[in-house]
Motif scaffolding. Structure first.
Motif, mmCIF file in Angstrom:
data_model
loop_
_atom_site.group_PDB
_atom_site.id
_atom_site.type_symbol
_atom_site.label_atom_id
_atom_site.label_comp_id
_atom_site.label_asym_id
_atom_site.label_seq_id
_atom_site.Cartn_x
_atom_site.Cartn_y
_atom_site.Cartn_z
ATOM 1 N N CYS A 85 0.855 -1.184 0.000
ATOM 2 C CA CYS A 85 0.000 0.000 0.000
ATOM 3 C C CYS A 85 0.895 1.240 0.000
ATOM 4 N N ALA A 86 0.595 2.161 -0.869
ATOM 5 C CA ALA A 86 1.403 3.381 -0.984
ATOM 6 C C ALA A 86 0.600 4.590 -0.522
ATOM 7 N N TYR A 87 1.329 5.695 -0.404
ATOM 8 C CA TYR A 87 0.670 6.960 -0.083
ATOM 9 C C TYR A 87 -0.380 7.204 -1.173
ATOM 10 N N GLY A 88 -1.595 7.550 -0.763
ATOM 11 C CA GLY A 88 -2.670 7.751 -1.738
ATOM 12 C C GLY A 88 -3.595 6.547 -1.801
ATOM 13 N N ASP A 89 -3.090 5.343 -1.358
ATOM 14 C CA ASP A 89 -3.944 4.139 -1.333
ATOM 15 C C ASP A 89 -4.729 4.036 -0.024
ATOM 16 N N ILE A 90 -4.247 4.730 0.994
ATOM 17 C CA ILE A 90 -4.753 4.519 2.342
ATOM 18 C C ILE A 90 -5.252 5.824 2.983
ATOM 19 N N LYS A 91 -6.369 5.714 3.690
ATOM 20 C CA LYS A 91 -6.865 6.829 4.512
ATOM 21 C C LYS A 91 -6.689 6.415 5.973
#
Length: 252
Positions: free
Chosen positions: A113-119
């Protein structure tokens, strides 16, 4: 005188005859002896040959038997070889296929999971004073991704914030793979409770994720729960990302 000669001649003839008879007898005995000896020798030779023949025959039989065994062994070996082929070939192939398959599955696993995939959101634990918060990471990418390790938290400016260590016992046994829309959690200790001169009130903080090679690029800004958080960086610790919080493993 004539009579005397006659007797002498007769005597000489008799001696000669006797001599010849003796010679004949002696010759006959010698021939018989030679013949007997020859026969004995022949017998022994025959016997020897017979024994040797028997032995050779036995050897031949043994050789034959050995050859037969060799043959059987060959068959057995052949069988073993075939068996080896079956076991080593098919089974081995199977295993290799299996391994290859596993390798493909491994390579086909969901990417990190990368920045932008996760809240990421934060909520206070049900306690007074607040010592812990729970971070919830939700996959908003629309595809599956793997949430690696633990949240890299900075309670303050990223460049100067103290690194928050992870608690080893909270590490899950398997990777946390999140399908689209699925959440994962991390328990975080922010202070030891009560008023402390090192506590600082935090209205928001930063969370970074891990990539396979180390910290991922990009930082997620997380808003603190209402009223902010009293944080003691010296006492702060974080748990690993898990599918659900577990009693014991995630308590610290």
């Amino acid at each position: 005188m004539r009579n005397h000669r006659k007797h002498t001649v007769l005597a000489a003839a008799a001696i000669a005859a006797l001599s010849l008879g003796l010679t004949a007898c002696g010759g006959g005995d010698g021939a018989s002896g030679a013949k007997d000896a020859g026969s004995a020798s022949s017998a022994q030779t025959s016997a020897g040959t017979g024994d040797n023949g028997t032995a050779d025959g036995g050897t031949a039989d043994q050789t034959s038997a050995k050859s037969g065994s060799g043959s059987t062994g060959g068959s057995t070996s052949g069988g073993s070889a075939t068996g080896g082929s079956t076991a080593g070939g098919s089974t081995g192939g199977s295993k290799t296929g299996s391994t290859g398959s596993t390798g493909q599955k491994s390579s086909a696993k969901a990417p990190a999971c990368a920045y932008g995939d996760i809240k990421v959101t934060a909520a206070k634990a049900d306690e007074v004073p607040t010592e812990h918060i729970v971070l919830t990471a939700t996959n908003t990418s629309g595809r599956s991704c793997t949430l690696l390790e633990y949240p890299l938290i900075a309670f303050g400016p990223i460049q100067t914030a103290k690194d928050i260590p992870a608690v080893a016992k909270s590490k899950p046994a398997t990777l946390v793979v999140l399908k689209a829309g699925e959440p994962a959690y991390a328990n975080v200790r922010v202070a030891l409770g009560g008023v402390h001169e090192d506590n600082k009130v935090v209205k928001e903080f930063n969370v970074n994720l891990f990539a396979p090679q180390g910290p991922a690029e990009g930082s997620i800004v997380v808003k603190a729960p209402a009223g902010g958080l009293a944080v003691d960086e010296a006492a702060a610790k974080t748990g690993y990302w898990t599918h659900e919080l577990r009693n014991g493993a995630d308590e610290f």
